[in-house]
Design a protein around this motif. Structure first.
Motif, PDB file in Angstrom:
ATOM      1  N   TYR A 106     -15.271  -9.014  -2.311  1.00  0.00           N
ATOM      2  CA  TYR A 106     -13.944  -9.245  -2.897  1.00  0.00           C
ATOM      3  C   TYR A 106     -14.108 -10.010  -4.201  1.00  0.00           C
ATOM      4  CZ  TYR A 106      -9.122 -10.984  -3.245  1.00  0.00           C
ATOM      5  OH  TYR A 106      -7.853 -11.294  -3.673  1.00  0.00           O
ATOM      6  N   GLU A 107     -13.547  -9.455  -5.261  1.00  0.00           N
ATOM      7  CA  GLU A 107     -13.790 -10.019  -6.590  1.00  0.00           C
ATOM      8  C   GLU A 107     -13.248 -11.430  -6.735  1.00  0.00           C
ATOM      9  OE1 GLU A 107     -12.873  -8.516 -10.954  1.00  0.00           O
ATOM     10  OE2 GLU A 107     -13.514  -6.879  -9.636  1.00  0.00           O
ATOM     11  N   ASP A 108     -12.072 -11.699  -6.182  1.00  0.00           N
ATOM     12  CA  ASP A 108     -11.474 -13.019  -6.325  1.00  0.00           C
ATOM     13  C   ASP A 108     -12.103 -14.054  -5.399  1.00  0.00           C
ATOM     14  OD1 ASP A 108      -9.813 -11.948  -8.199  1.00  0.00           O
ATOM     15  OD2 ASP A 108      -8.095 -11.702  -6.853  1.00  0.00           O
ATOM     16  N   ALA A 109     -13.031 -13.649  -4.547  1.00  0.00           N
ATOM     17  CA  ALA A 109     -13.638 -14.594  -3.599  1.00  0.00           C
ATOM     18  C   ALA A 109     -14.498 -15.626  -4.308  1.00  0.00           C
ATOM     19  CB  ALA A 109     -14.494 -13.835  -2.577  1.00  0.00           C
ATOM     20  N   ARG A 110     -14.955 -15.299  -5.505  1.00  0.00           N
ATOM     21  CA  ARG A 110     -15.810 -16.246  -6.219  1.00  0.00           C
ATOM     22  C   ARG A 110     -15.069 -17.521  -6.595  1.00  0.00           C
ATOM     23  NH1 ARG A 110     -17.185 -12.520 -11.260  1.00  0.00           N
ATOM     24  NH2 ARG A 110     -17.276 -11.039  -9.513  1.00  0.00           N
ATOM     25  N   GLU A 111     -13.740 -17.450  -6.616  1.00  0.00           N
ATOM     26  CA  GLU A 111     -12.943 -18.632  -6.928  1.00  0.00           C
ATOM     27  C   GLU A 111     -12.601 -19.453  -5.687  1.00  0.00           C
ATOM     28  OE1 GLU A 111     -12.253 -19.565  -9.991  1.00  0.00           O
ATOM     29  OE2 GLU A 111     -13.239 -17.787 -10.821  1.00  0.00           O
ATOM     30  N   CYS A 112     -12.966 -18.949  -4.506  1.00  0.00           N
ATOM     31  CA  CYS A 112     -12.575 -19.592  -3.255  1.00  0.00           C
ATOM     32  C   CYS A 112     -13.651 -20.557  -2.770  1.00  0.00           C
ATOM     33  CB  CYS A 112     -12.327 -18.546  -2.168  1.00  0.00           C
ATOM     34  SG  CYS A 112     -10.934 -17.447  -2.484  1.00  0.00           S
ATOM     35  N   LEU A 113     -13.216 -21.507  -1.981  1.00  0.00           N
ATOM     36  CA  LEU A 113     -14.112 -22.359  -1.209  1.00  0.00           C
ATOM     37  C   LEU A 113     -13.870 -22.079   0.266  1.00  0.00           C
ATOM     38  CD1 LEU A 113     -13.800 -25.823  -3.023  1.00  0.00           C
ATOM     39  CD2 LEU A 113     -15.617 -24.129  -3.277  1.00  0.00           C
ATOM     40  N   LEU A 114     -14.891 -22.305   1.090  1.00  0.00           N
ATOM     41  CA  LEU A 114     -14.789 -22.121   2.528  1.00  0.00           C
ATOM     42  C   LEU A 114     -15.167 -23.406   3.236  1.00  0.00           C
ATOM     43  CD1 LEU A 114     -16.446 -18.597   2.939  1.00  0.00           C
ATOM     44  CD2 LEU A 114     -14.006 -19.117   3.011  1.00  0.00           C
ATOM     45  N   GLU A 115     -14.694 -23.551   4.468  1.00  0.00           N
ATOM     46  CA  GLU A 115     -15.087 -24.700   5.270  1.00  0.00           C
ATOM     47  C   GLU A 115     -16.317 -24.368   6.100  1.00  0.00           C
ATOM     48  OE1 GLU A 115     -12.447 -27.383   7.105  1.00  0.00           O
ATOM     49  OE2 GLU A 115     -10.674 -26.524   6.155  1.00  0.00           O
ATOM     50  N   ARG A 116     -16.904 -25.408   6.690  1.00  0.00           N
ATOM     51  CA  ARG A 116     -18.178 -25.265   7.392  1.00  0.00           C
ATOM     52  C   ARG A 116     -18.106 -24.277   8.551  1.00  0.00           C
ATOM     53  NH1 ARG A 116     -20.944 -27.874  11.742  1.00  0.00           N
ATOM     54  NH2 ARG A 116     -23.203 -28.002  11.358  1.00  0.00           N
ATOM     55  N   ASP A 117     -16.962 -24.144   9.185  1.00  0.00           N
ATOM     56  CA  ASP A 117     -16.876 -23.235  10.325  1.00  0.00           C
ATOM     57  C   ASP A 117     -17.161 -21.796   9.922  1.00  0.00           C
ATOM     58  OD1 ASP A 117     -16.231 -22.800  13.164  1.00  0.00           O
ATOM     59  OD2 ASP A 117     -14.537 -21.667  12.370  1.00  0.00           O
ATOM     60  N   ALA A 118     -16.850 -21.424   8.689  1.00  0.00           N
ATOM     61  CA  ALA A 118     -17.194 -20.079   8.224  1.00  0.00           C
ATOM     62  C   ALA A 118     -18.702 -19.892   8.200  1.00  0.00           C
ATOM     63  CB  ALA A 118     -16.599 -19.839   6.833  1.00  0.00           C
ATOM     64  N   ALA A 119     -19.438 -20.921   7.795  1.00  0.00           N
ATOM     65  CA  ALA A 119     -20.900 -20.850   7.814  1.00  0.00           C
ATOM     66  C   ALA A 119     -21.427 -20.784   9.243  1.00  0.00           C
ATOM     67  CB  ALA A 119     -21.493 -22.058   7.081  1.00  0.00           C
ATOM     68  N   VAL A 120     -20.791 -21.523  10.157  1.00  0.00           N
ATOM     69  CA  VAL A 120     -21.193 -21.482  11.565  1.00  0.00           C
ATOM     70  C   VAL A 120     -21.012 -20.077  12.128  1.00  0.00           C
ATOM     71  CG1 VAL A 120     -20.597 -22.316  13.875  1.00  0.00           C
ATOM     72  CG2 VAL A 120     -20.774 -23.928  11.984  1.00  0.00           C
ATOM     73  N   CYS A 121     -19.866 -19.461  11.848  1.00  0.00           N
ATOM     74  CA  CYS A 121     -19.618 -18.105  12.344  1.00  0.00           C
ATOM     75  C   CYS A 121     -20.610 -17.104  11.761  1.00  0.00           C
ATOM     76  CB  CYS A 121     -18.188 -17.682  12.011  1.00  0.00           C
ATOM     77  SG  CYS A 121     -16.902 -18.662  12.820  1.00  0.00           S
ATOM     78  N   ALA A 122     -20.891 -17.218  10.477  1.00  0.00           N
ATOM     79  CA  ALA A 122     -21.860 -16.321   9.848  1.00  0.00           C
ATOM     80  C   ALA A 122     -23.249 -16.510  10.454  1.00  0.00           C
ATOM     81  CB  ALA A 122     -21.893 -16.567   8.339  1.00  0.00           C
ATOM     82  N   PHE A 123     -23.630 -17.747  10.684  1.00  0.00           N
ATOM     83  CA  PHE A 123     -24.938 -18.051  11.264  1.00  0.00           C
ATOM     84  C   PHE A 123     -25.055 -17.478  12.671  1.00  0.00           C
ATOM     85  CE2 PHE A 123     -27.392 -20.955  13.977  1.00  0.00           C
ATOM     86  CZ  PHE A 123     -28.628 -20.939  13.345  1.00  0.00           C
ATOM     87  N   GLU A 124     -24.048 -17.698  13.518  1.00  0.00           N
ATOM     88  CA  GLU A 124     -24.108 -17.240  14.905  1.00  0.00           C
ATOM     89  C   GLU A 124     -24.065 -15.725  15.007  1.00  0.00           C
ATOM     90  OE1 GLU A 124     -24.782 -18.885  17.654  1.00  0.00           O
ATOM     91  OE2 GLU A 124     -25.081 -20.596  16.342  1.00  0.00           O
ATOM     92  N   SER A 125     -23.265 -15.084  14.165  1.00  0.00           N
ATOM     93  CA  SER A 125     -23.201 -13.619  14.211  1.00  0.00           C
ATOM     94  C   SER A 125     -24.536 -13.002  13.805  1.00  0.00           C
ATOM     95  CB  SER A 125     -22.081 -13.116  13.294  1.00  0.00           C
ATOM     96  OG  SER A 125     -22.316 -13.498  11.943  1.00  0.00           O
TER      97      SER A 125
END
Length: 733
Positions: free
Chosen positions: A508-527
């Motif tokens: 997603y092009e506009d995602a570069r302007e976004c920040l994420l919280e740590r839980d997104a990293a946890v979900c990515a790691f576990e998946s």
């Protein structure tokens, strides 16, 4: 003003002047430049020069000039000046030299600082702003900037508004923020951080207006600017100084509960987490919880305006979300137990911006609730509550406290709750690429759906035989094979869905302007872990090579959106090592010479905390509480610490792996918990005793089966033979 020079000790003989006069003519006037002192006889006592005696350091007594004076360039009293009689020497006091002083960032992080100017090597290496405390002499820092004084120390401040700080100490250099910088950082906060669930406790119009009127609470202003500058990596700004000033102001007024200070404190805690100061963040979180309860934020205040009520709610819910950084589903570490919360969920953003009240329902939905009133933020909080309940359920299963006959019913109950949450979403909030792109809050949108799938993964992985967080062997044996296979494929299906969301969001092009919280990293790691592990299961969607490529997408998201976050560094490093290990496995399979990787060497049993506590808590290596590395020093109460070998000799079985030791899940390949517990006292295997592996232990694909990789939410799996505990314990713990 010239400082008077004092003699080292009373003179043995009067030099000049009237002996009856207590003060000599020189002493009566201005201070003399030189004071006569007596040099001791070298034959009767150890020789000490006057300079060393004044400085109170050891003197080597070297003739002509001692080693200290020679090294420091002082005039030594052993150097006999022409025309001076032996035994007396007129000497100046040595110049006062300041010790090397650490810069403020190194001092706050307790790291070594060499004191170089204008910037120390430690700050240069870490790419952070280096600033030294101001000197007493000129009130400036090492950079030479003027110091802007804050409010008076005595707490008396003119024209104090309700949101203004009282008793602020003088600000260190660099902590004063000009008006333009403040406005710019506030706009950045509401553009990048406010969309995230944990940062949405401000009313934008009110905060911006107070900043323009310059009536904004000083501590709150410092904390907002500091966390924004840190998250957006504005390294040219002195955000370390700002957060230090805000923290000091909060602690100095610890007995004065304030909404503004609690808002600032939550941001200080998040700053500490992102910069790696986990012990401080953990302790400050308790202070935040006490402040919230003192202000009764867990109750509604209908007499307040709609905006004030909603700000109070969102502030408390942000504190509720903070639990996931430390408690990992453990009730004993929770700041805000759900039974103490008597608030409705946050309303939708449009209503909040308009200052309009709308009923949204409680954390647990009622039977007659109107589903359309709950927006993304409210559903996310309900999902967080369900995930914590799933974690507690998984712990009970792992500890043998859940009957095999009730496991199926509990799983169906959680499935129904998750299905209801999905139904409660409005059509525009259901997952699709077009809905993500048109969402006003794409980061919140993505985090919600990743967390929803991750909750299913946490639930179904109990049936993933061989996985580190699977249910114990006796529990799996009690499940019907058809149900166990269904749980395995459902778990992998939801893990694949998370990676699909990761891919969509990354593209997603506009995602570069976004920040994420740590839980997104946890979900990515576990998946990523689940997909690579599941590639060995017959009928899996992804083969090993495809699974590795999908895992790299998750690694890319963690690397891209959390490049400087200290709280997610373990996730990134562990996933990098795991992908490398599975890549080696793939290469060996391709060469048809594959053999299982050897297990890593056993690690010494940690004695930092109670063994029973370690087993009950099962903290993961990604847990910020475990990374805080608190040490229980209770052994020092009774006397000196015994030698290290004493523990080794007393517990040889704990340090040596043996064929009789239980498996990482607490059970041998063909044995059960009862037989293991009855045969001998509990043994804590290095691979699964609730303790950390050694810091240098690298993760590989073979360790998934050994239980050496741990879920950031679920925690550490291992032997749970609870010999000696009471038969009935609170199921929530």
């Amino acid at each position: 003003m010239t400082e008077a020079l004092r003699p080292l000790r009373p003179l043995q003989a009067q030099i000049s002047g009237d002996s009856s006069n207590p003060r000599s003519p020189q002493q009566a006037g201005s201070a003399p430049a030189l004071t006569p002192v007596s040099i001791p006889d070298p034959l009767t006592r150890r020789v000490i020069c006057s300079q060393c005696r004044i400085r109170k350091v050891r003197c080597d007594g070297r003739p002509d000039i001692c080693q200290n004076c020679d090294r420091l360039g002082f005039e030594c009293s052993f150097q006999q000046a022409p025309g001076k009689s032996p035994g007396q020497y007129f000497v100046k006091l040595p110049e006062r030299r300041r010790r090397m002083q650490a810069c403020i960032p190194c001092h706050s992080k307790k790291t070594r600082c060499l004191g170089e100017l204008p910037s120390c090597s430690s700050c240069v290496r870490r790419n952070r702003v280096c600033t030294y405390p101001r000197t007493r002499r000129n009130g400036t820092s090492a950079h030479g900037h003027d110091v802007v004084e804050g409010s008076r120390v005595d707490g008396k401040q003119a024209n104090t508004s309700p949101g203004q700080d009282i008793g602020m100490v003088g600000q260190a250099e660099g902590s004063a923020i000009d008006h333009e910088t403040t406005l710019s950082l506030l706009e950045d906060y509401f553009q990048h951080l406010y969309p995230l669930p944990s940062f949405a406790f401000f009313h934008k119009a009110t905060v911006i207006q107070r900043c323009k009127d310059q009536t904004m609470n000083e501590t709150l202003k410092l904390s907002i600017c500091a966390i924004t500058a840190l998250q957006l990596q504005r390294t040219s700004l002195c955000h370390d100084l700002w957060i230090q000033q805000a923290e000091q102001s909060i602690l100095q007024q610890i007995g004065r509960a304030s909404i503004f200070h609690l808002q600032a404190l939550l941001l200080v805690i998040r700053y500490k987490i992102e910069s790696g100061e986990f012990p401080t963040a953990f302790m400050l979180a308790a202070l935040a919880a006490r402040t919230a309860l003192a202000l009764r934020l867990n109750y509604e205040r209908p007499e307040l305006s709609d905006v004030a009520q909603e700000v109070r709610r969102r502030l408390f819910w942000a504190l509720y979300l903070l639990d996931d950084f430390f408690c990992v589903g453990l009730r004993e570490f929770e700041l805000c137990p759900e039974e103490t919360i008597h608030l409705q969920l946050p309303c939708d953003e449009d209503y909040f911006e308009m200052g309009r009240f709308v009923h949204t329902g409680l954390l647990r939905p009622g039977p007659s609730e109107v589903l359309t009133t709950v927006g993304l933020r409210g559903v996310y909080l309900r999902l967080t509550s369900v995930r914590r309940a799933v974690m507690r359920f998984n712990r009970r299963v792992g500890l043998g406290e859940e009957l095999s006959s009730t496991i199926g019913g509990s799983i169906r109950h959680f499935e129904e709750e998750l299905r209801s949450l999905q139904v409660s979403l409005r059509p525009a909030d259901q997952y699709s690429v077009s809905n993500m792109q048109s969402s006003k809050w794409p980061a919140q949108f993505v985090m919600l759906h990743m967390s929803w799938h991750q909750c299913h993964c946490d639930l179904y992985r109990l049936g993933l035989d061989g996985y580190s967080e699977a249910a114990p062997s006796p529990v799996l044996a009690a499940l019907h094979p058809r149900d166990r296979v269904a749980m395995q494929f459902k778990c992998l299906e939801h893990a694949e869905s998370i990676i699909r969301i990761v891919s969509d969001f990354s593209n997603y092009e506009d995602a570069r302007e976004c920040l994420l919280e740590r839980d997104a990293a946890v979900c990515a790691f576990e998946s990523a872990r689940l997909v690579m592990f599941g590639s060995r299961i017959q009928g899996a969607v992804s083969t090993l090579d495809v699974a590795i490529n999908k895992a790299k997408l998750s690694l890319g998201l963690i690397t891209r959106f959390f490049p400087h976050s200290a709280s997610t560094q373990p996730l990134r490093k562990d996933l990098e090592r795991l992908i490398a290990s599975y890549s080696v496995r793939l290469a060996l399979q391709t060469q048809e010479t594959f053999t299982e990787p050897e297990q890593p060497p056993s690690t010494r049993l940690s004695t930092k905390v109670s063994q029973y506590a370690s087993s009950r808590q099962r903290l993961s290596v990604q847990s910020l509480l475990l990374q805080s590395d608190f040490v229980d020093d209770s052994h020092e109460i009774a006397g000196p610490t015994p030698p290290a070998d004493t523990y080794t000799h007393a517990l040889p079985d704990l340090l040596q792996p043996s064929a009789q030791s239980p498996s990482p899940h607490g059970y041998g390949p063909s044995s059960d918990r009862t037989s293991a517990a009855a045969s001998k006292p509990q043994q804590w295997s290095p691979a699964g005793n609730g303790q950390l592996p050694s810091p240098g232990l690298s993760l590989d694909a073979g360790q998934e089966d050994a239980g050496l990789i741990f879920n950031p939410w679920m925690g550490f799996t291992g032997t749970e033979d609870m010999s000696g505990r009471t038969p009935v314990l609170d199921h929530e713990f």
